[in-house]
Design a protein around this motif. Structure first.
Motif, PDB file in Angstrom:
ATOM      1  N   VAL A   1       0.836  -1.205   0.000  1.00  0.00           N
ATOM      2  CA  VAL A   1       0.000   0.000   0.000  1.00  0.00           C
ATOM      3  C   VAL A   1       0.868   1.251   0.000  1.00  0.00           C
ATOM      4  CG1 VAL A   1      -1.767   1.298   1.260  1.00  0.00           C
ATOM      5  CG2 VAL A   1      -1.822  -1.205   1.252  1.00  0.00           C
ATOM      6  N   LEU A   2       0.487   2.239  -0.805  1.00  0.00           N
ATOM      7  CA  LEU A   2       1.133   3.547  -0.780  1.00  0.00           C
ATOM      8  C   LEU A   2       0.664   4.258   0.482  1.00  0.00           C
ATOM      9  CD1 LEU A   2       2.818   5.780  -2.133  1.00  0.00           C
ATOM     10  CD2 LEU A   2       0.727   6.501  -3.322  1.00  0.00           C
ATOM     11  N   LYS A   3       1.544   4.345   1.473  1.00  0.00           N
ATOM     12  CA  LYS A   3       1.152   4.822   2.798  1.00  0.00           C
ATOM     13  C   LYS A   3       0.621   6.257   2.767  1.00  0.00           C
ATOM     14  CE  LYS A   3       2.601   0.918   4.468  1.00  0.00           C
ATOM     15  NZ  LYS A   3       3.032   0.329   3.201  1.00  0.00           N
ATOM     16  N   GLY A   4      -0.530   6.431   3.425  1.00  0.00           N
ATOM     17  CA  GLY A   4      -1.121   7.754   3.560  1.00  0.00           C
ATOM     18  C   GLY A   4      -1.831   8.276   2.328  1.00  0.00           C
ATOM     19  N   CYS A   5      -2.101   7.411   1.351  1.00  0.00           N
ATOM     20  CA  CYS A   5      -2.709   7.882   0.098  1.00  0.00           C
ATOM     21  C   CYS A   5      -4.212   8.116   0.216  1.00  0.00           C
ATOM     22  CB  CYS A   5      -2.425   6.898  -1.036  1.00  0.00           C
ATOM     23  SG  CYS A   5      -3.234   5.290  -0.839  1.00  0.00           S
ATOM     24  N   ALA A   6      -4.830   7.612   1.292  1.00  0.00           N
ATOM     25  CA  ALA A   6      -6.280   7.778   1.446  1.00  0.00           C
ATOM     26  C   ALA A   6      -6.621   8.081   2.902  1.00  0.00           C
ATOM     27  CB  ALA A   6      -7.008   6.524   0.978  1.00  0.00           C
ATOM     28  N   PRO A   7      -6.389   9.303   3.352  1.00  0.00           N
ATOM     29  CA  PRO A   7      -6.694   9.644   4.749  1.00  0.00           C
ATOM     30  C   PRO A   7      -8.188   9.739   5.036  1.00  0.00           C
ATOM     31  CG  PRO A   7      -5.963  11.587   3.565  1.00  0.00           C
ATOM     32  CD  PRO A   7      -5.763  10.427   2.643  1.00  0.00           C
ATOM     33  N   TYR A   8      -8.998   9.790   3.991  1.00  0.00           N
ATOM     34  CA  TYR A   8     -10.449   9.911   4.156  1.00  0.00           C
ATOM     35  C   TYR A   8     -11.149   8.688   3.572  1.00  0.00           C
ATOM     36  CZ  TYR A   8      -8.512  14.539   4.508  1.00  0.00           C
ATOM     37  OH  TYR A   8      -7.715  15.591   4.843  1.00  0.00           O
ATOM     38  N   VAL A   9     -12.268   8.343   4.167  1.00  0.00           N
ATOM     39  CA  VAL A   9     -13.025   7.166   3.731  1.00  0.00           C
ATOM     40  C   VAL A   9     -13.405   7.294   2.261  1.00  0.00           C
ATOM     41  CG1 VAL A   9     -15.076   5.764   4.134  1.00  0.00           C
ATOM     42  CG2 VAL A   9     -13.915   6.839   6.069  1.00  0.00           C
ATOM     43  N   GLU A  10     -13.782   8.501   1.853  1.00  0.00           N
ATOM     44  CA  GLU A  10     -14.203   8.717   0.461  1.00  0.00           C
ATOM     45  C   GLU A  10     -13.106   8.362  -0.538  1.00  0.00           C
ATOM     46  OE1 GLU A  10     -16.605  11.624   2.978  1.00  0.00           O
ATOM     47  OE2 GLU A  10     -14.590  10.767   2.956  1.00  0.00           O
ATOM     48  N   TRP A  11     -11.856   8.455  -0.117  1.00  0.00           N
ATOM     49  CA  TRP A  11     -10.735   8.199  -1.020  1.00  0.00           C
ATOM     50  C   TRP A  11     -10.358   6.722  -1.107  1.00  0.00           C
ATOM     51  CZ3 TRP A  11      -6.615  12.633  -0.152  1.00  0.00           C
ATOM     52  CH2 TRP A  11      -7.224  13.864  -0.449  1.00  0.00           C
ATOM     53  N   LEU A  12     -11.072   5.859  -0.396  1.00  0.00           N
ATOM     54  CA  LEU A  12     -10.788   4.422  -0.479  1.00  0.00           C
ATOM     55  C   LEU A  12     -11.163   3.856  -1.847  1.00  0.00           C
ATOM     56  CD1 LEU A  12     -11.933   3.164   3.053  1.00  0.00           C
ATOM     57  CD2 LEU A  12      -9.593   3.376   2.195  1.00  0.00           C
ATOM     58  N   GLY A  13     -12.059   4.531  -2.539  1.00  0.00           N
ATOM     59  CA  GLY A  13     -12.397   4.131  -3.903  1.00  0.00           C
ATOM     60  C   GLY A  13     -11.368   4.672  -4.880  1.00  0.00           C
ATOM     61  N   GLN A  14     -10.844   3.827  -5.726  1.00  0.00           N
ATOM     62  CA  GLN A  14      -9.792   4.249  -6.659  1.00  0.00           C
ATOM     63  C   GLN A  14     -10.252   5.369  -7.586  1.00  0.00           C
ATOM     64  OE1 GLN A  14      -8.152   0.867  -8.717  1.00  0.00           O
ATOM     65  NE2 GLN A  14      -7.717  -0.250  -6.825  1.00  0.00           N
ATOM     66  N   LYS A  15     -11.498   5.333  -7.984  1.00  0.00           N
ATOM     67  CA  LYS A  15     -11.999   6.349  -8.917  1.00  0.00           C
ATOM     68  C   LYS A  15     -12.112   7.724  -8.267  1.00  0.00           C
ATOM     69  CE  LYS A  15     -14.578   3.214 -11.955  1.00  0.00           C
ATOM     70  NZ  LYS A  15     -14.070   1.953 -11.377  1.00  0.00           N
ATOM     71  N   GLU A  16     -12.248   7.757  -6.950  1.00  0.00           N
ATOM     72  CA  GLU A  16     -12.377   9.037  -6.245  1.00  0.00           C
ATOM     73  C   GLU A  16     -11.060   9.486  -5.605  1.00  0.00           C
ATOM     74  OE1 GLU A  16     -15.767   7.223  -7.250  1.00  0.00           O
ATOM     75  OE2 GLU A  16     -14.696   6.361  -5.536  1.00  0.00           O
ATOM     76  N   ASN A  17     -10.072   8.619  -5.620  1.00  0.00           N
ATOM     77  CA  ASN A  17      -8.795   8.946  -4.979  1.00  0.00           C
ATOM     78  C   ASN A  17      -7.958   9.843  -5.888  1.00  0.00           C
ATOM     79  OD1 ASN A  17      -5.842   8.509  -4.239  1.00  0.00           O
ATOM     80  ND2 ASN A  17      -6.847   7.420  -2.581  1.00  0.00           N
ATOM     81  N   PRO A  18      -7.444  10.968  -5.378  1.00  0.00           N
ATOM     82  CA  PRO A  18      -6.638  11.883  -6.200  1.00  0.00           C
ATOM     83  C   PRO A  18      -5.411  11.223  -6.820  1.00  0.00           C
ATOM     84  CG  PRO A  18      -7.268  12.941  -4.147  1.00  0.00           C
ATOM     85  CD  PRO A  18      -7.655  11.502  -4.021  1.00  0.00           C
ATOM     86  N   ALA A  19      -4.873  10.205  -6.132  1.00  0.00           N
ATOM     87  CA  ALA A  19      -3.682   9.517  -6.641  1.00  0.00           C
ATOM     88  C   ALA A  19      -4.042   8.342  -7.542  1.00  0.00           C
ATOM     89  CB  ALA A  19      -2.820   9.034  -5.477  1.00  0.00           C
TER      90      ALA A  19
END
Length: 260
Positions: free
Chosen positions: A221-239
Motif C-alpha cells: 500500500v502507498l502509505k497515507g494515500c487515502a486519509p479519508y473514507v471517500e478516497w478508499l475508492g480508486q476512482k475518487e482517490n486523487p492519486a
C-alpha cells in the motif's frame, strides 16, 4: 721575522672568518625556519577559514531545509483542515461512536449473527465481535465505525455468500480479486479484524503500526494515500489508488455510517 708575523696573523684571522661564516649560516637557517613557520601558519589559517565557511554553508542549508519542512507541514495541516471542513470523513482519529451504537447498528439490519461460525474464532456474540473492533481500532488510532461499517458492506452484514467464506475470518475481502479467488485466511476473528484495521491504517496514515503486522498486503500500500473514507475508492482517490475499484466505494461507507 716577516714570515713568523704572517703566520701569527693568519692564526688570529682564521677563527674570526670561521665565526662569521657560522653566524651567517645560522642566520640564514633561522630565517628559513621562521619563513617555513610563517608559511605553515598561513596554510593552517587558510584551512581554518575553509572549514568555517563550510560549517556556515551547512548551517544555512540545514536552516533552509528546516524552513521548507515547516512550510510543508503547515500547508499539509491547512489542507487537512480544509478538506475535513468540506465534509470528508477521516479514517484516523478518536470517535464519538460507542460500542453500544455499533451493536445496535448491526441489530437494526434484522439479520442473524453467525455465532457458531465466529464462535470458533473467539467471537460468539455480536457484543464480543464489536468489542474486538473497538480494541483493535484503538490500538492503531483508526476510527472503529469505519472498519466495522466496511465489514458490514463487504460481508453483507456478516452473511458472506461471496468469494470469501465465514470460516476465513476475513472481514474486508483482503486478497480477493474476484472470479472465485477466496483471498486471505486468518487463524481467528481478532487476527482477521487486526489485519483489516492495519490495512486501513496503511491507506490512511504514514505512521508505523503499533502492533505486529498480520496484514500480508500491508507493504504493497502507498502509505497515507487515502486519509479519508471517500478516497478508499480508486476512482475518487486523487492519486488513482485505493482499496476498491467500485465507483463511490468510500462514499457508500460514509453513507452507511450516517445512518448509524
Amino acid at each position: 721575522m716577516r714570515l713568523d708575523m704572517h703566520l701569527e696573523w693568519n692564526k688570529l684571522k682564521t677563527p674570526g672568518y670561521l665565526e662569521i661564516g657560522l653566524a651567517v649560516i645560522l642566520i640564514i637557517t633561522m630565517a628559513g625556519i621562521g619563513g617555513w613557520k610563517q608559511h605553515q601558519n598561513k596554510v593552517l589559517e587558510k584551512e581554518k577559514e575553509i572549514i568555517r565557511q563550510a560549517e556556515e554553508e551547512n548551517k544555512k542549508e540545514k536552516d533552509k531545509q528546516q524552513n521548507a519542512n515547516n512550510k510543508t507541514e503547515s500547508v499539509s495541516e491547512n489542507d487537512v483542515q480544509e478538506t475535513i471542513a468540506e465534509g470528508q470523513y477521516p479514517i484516523m482519529g478518536t470517535s464519538p461512536v460507542t460500542a453500544e451504537q455499533l451493536v445496535s447498528y448491526f441489530k437494526s439490519a434484522g439479520v442473524s449473527y453467525p455465532s457458531e461460525e465466529l464462535g470458533e474464532g473467539g467471537a460468539d456474540s455480536i457484543e464480543t465481535f464489536v468489542t474486538m473492533y473497538c480494541e483493535e481500532a484503538a490500538a492503531e488510532g483508526v476510527r472503529p465505525e469505519v472498519a466495522f461499517v466496511q465489514t458490514m458492506k463487504e460481508t453483507g452484514w456478516l452473511q458472506f455468500g461471496g468469494d470469501v467464506s465465514v470460516e476465513q475470518f476475513n472481514f474486508a475481502g483482503l486478497g480477493t480479486t474476484g472470479g472465485g479467488v477466496p483471498g486471505n485466511s486468518y487463524p481467528d476473528v481478532r487476527t482477521g479484524i487486526r489485519a483489516q484495521i492495519q490495512h486501513l491504517k496503511a491507506y490512511a496514515s504514514t505512521e508505523p503500526l503499533n502492533q505486529a503486522c498480520v496484514d500480508e498486503r500491508y507493504e504493497y500500500v502507498l502509505k497515507g494515500c487515502a486519509p479519508y473514507v471517500e478516497w478508499l475508492g480508486q476512482k475518487e482517490n486523487p492519486a488513482g489508488t485505493g482499496w476498491a475499484t467500485a465507483e463511490k466505494y468510500g462514499d457508500s461507507i460514509v453513507s452507511m455510517i450516517g445512518k448509524m
